[in-house]
Design a protein around this motif. Structure first.
Motif, short mmCIF file in Angstrom:
data_model
loop_
_atom_site.label_atom_id
_atom_site.label_comp_id
_atom_site.label_asym_id
_atom_site.label_seq_id
_atom_site.Cartn_x
_atom_site.Cartn_y
_atom_site.Cartn_z
N ASP A 91 0.87 -1.17 0.00
CA ASP A 91 0.00 0.00 0.00
C ASP A 91 0.91 1.22 0.00
O ASP A 91 2.14 1.09 0.10
CB ASP A 91 -0.91 -0.01 1.24
N GLU A 92 0.33 2.38 -0.10
CA GLU A 92 1.11 3.61 -0.01
C GLU A 92 1.71 3.73 1.39
O GLU A 92 1.01 3.51 2.39
CB GLU A 92 0.23 4.82 -0.28
N PRO A 93 3.01 4.08 1.50
CA PRO A 93 3.63 4.20 2.83
C PRO A 93 2.86 5.09 3.79
O PRO A 93 2.72 4.76 4.97
CB PRO A 93 5.02 4.78 2.51
N SER A 94 2.33 6.22 3.32
CA SER A 94 1.61 7.13 4.22
C SER A 94 0.36 6.45 4.79
O SER A 94 0.02 6.64 5.96
CB SER A 94 1.21 8.41 3.49
N ARG A 152 13.73 -1.70 -9.45
CA ARG A 152 14.50 -1.78 -8.21
C ARG A 152 14.59 -0.42 -7.52
O ARG A 152 14.53 -0.32 -6.30
CB ARG A 152 15.90 -2.31 -8.49
N ARG A 153 14.74 0.62 -8.32
CA ARG A 153 14.80 1.98 -7.75
C ARG A 153 13.49 2.32 -7.04
O ARG A 153 13.49 2.81 -5.91
CB ARG A 153 15.10 2.99 -8.85
N GLU A 154 12.36 2.04 -7.70
CA GLU A 154 11.05 2.35 -7.12
C GLU A 154 10.78 1.54 -5.86
O GLU A 154 10.28 2.06 -4.87
CB GLU A 154 9.94 2.12 -8.15
N VAL A 155 11.10 0.26 -5.90
CA VAL A 155 10.91 -0.60 -4.71
C VAL A 155 11.82 -0.14 -3.57
O VAL A 155 11.41 -0.09 -2.41
CB VAL A 155 11.15 -2.09 -5.05
N GLY A 156 13.05 0.25 -3.91
CA GLY A 156 13.97 0.76 -2.89
C GLY A 156 13.45 2.03 -2.24
O GLY A 156 13.52 2.20 -1.01
N LEU A 157 12.90 2.94 -3.05
CA LEU A 157 12.33 4.18 -2.51
C LEU A 157 11.12 3.89 -1.62
O LEU A 157 10.94 4.52 -0.57
CB LEU A 157 11.92 5.12 -3.66
N TRP A 158 10.28 2.95 -2.05
CA TRP A 158 9.09 2.57 -1.27
C TRP A 158 9.49 2.01 0.09
O TRP A 158 8.97 2.45 1.13
CB TRP A 158 8.30 1.55 -2.10
N ALA A 159 10.43 1.06 0.10
CA ALA A 159 10.87 0.46 1.37
C ALA A 159 11.57 1.50 2.25
O ALA A 159 11.38 1.51 3.47
CB ALA A 159 11.78 -0.73 1.10
N ALA A 160 12.38 2.35 1.63
CA ALA A 160 13.09 3.39 2.40
C ALA A 160 12.10 4.36 3.05
O ALA A 160 12.30 4.79 4.19
CB ALA A 160 14.06 4.14 1.49
N GLU A 161 11.03 4.69 2.35
CA GLU A 161 10.01 5.59 2.91
C GLU A 161 9.29 4.92 4.09
O GLU A 161 9.02 5.56 5.11
CB GLU A 161 9.01 5.99 1.83
#
Length: 197
Positions: A91-94, A152-161
């Motif tokens: 889901d969205e991190p927020s 990979r960039r998008e998944v990395g940003l999602w997990a990092a958030e």
């Protein structure tokens, strides 16, 4: 390999066993779009068998709605507790963090296990691949190597958030994959419990 559901149920079983052995009260909530099962926490030994039976009978739902289900779950847990969600957090991190904050507002401690399949992080497939959405049945053909870098960039940003927002809200965040040895996940729980004491 092992599915996320199988790994998650085994991890929950191992955590329940540890908690009962330490004479902690343990409960269980199983959910998809709604709360399907909610076993109140108890510290008696037979609770472990009840939890194991429920975990063994758990099957995947058609759809999940974690961010909407978490607030309802938080309302049903009265006394301060250590809440340990095990989920892929799709889901969205927020929205995820807003759901988890309901537990923090009620004075609960949290350790989140963000559970993914290794291929969901790497997209390291060979050749053309047909992906099937297990919730909707939608099918998609793709050549993963064409999108792997951006994916990979998008998944990395999602997990990092998720990790950053969790830390900001006093939530322990642990990204694990289905090939992570159980002792690593259990060590995260034991470390958190030690800090609470």
């Amino acid at each position: 390999g092992v599915t996320k559901l199988r790994y998650g149920t085994l991890l929950c079983a191992a955590l329940a066993y540890l908690m009962i052995k330490q004479r902690d009260a343990v409960g269980l909530a199983v959910f998809d779009e709604r709360i399907n099962t909610m076993i109140p926490h108890r510290s008696v030994r037979r609770q472990l068998f009840h939890l194991m039976k429920t975990l063994g009978e758990t099957v995947p739902g058609a759809k999940t709605e974690i961010s909407g289900t978490l607030p309802k779950m938080a309302e049903r847990i009265r006394s301060n507790a250590l809440i340990v969600p095990v989920s892929d957090l799709f889901d969205e991190p927020s929205r995820i963090i807003n759901g988890l904050k309901h537990f923090r507002h009620r004075g609960h401690e949290m350790i989140v296990f963000h559970l993914l399949d290794p291929m969901e992080l790497s997209l390291d497939y060979k050749g053309e691949v047909r992906f099937v959405d297990l919730e909707t049945g939608e099918k998609l053909r793709s050549r993963p190597w064409l999108v792997k870098k951006e994916y990979r960039r998008e998944v990395g940003l999602w997990a990092a958030e998720l990790e950053r927002s969790s830390k900001e809200n006093g939530i322990d965040y642990n990204l694990i994959t289905t090939d992570t040895p159980f002792d690593k996940a259990l060590f995260s729980y034991l470390s958190k419990r030690q800090r609470m004491r």
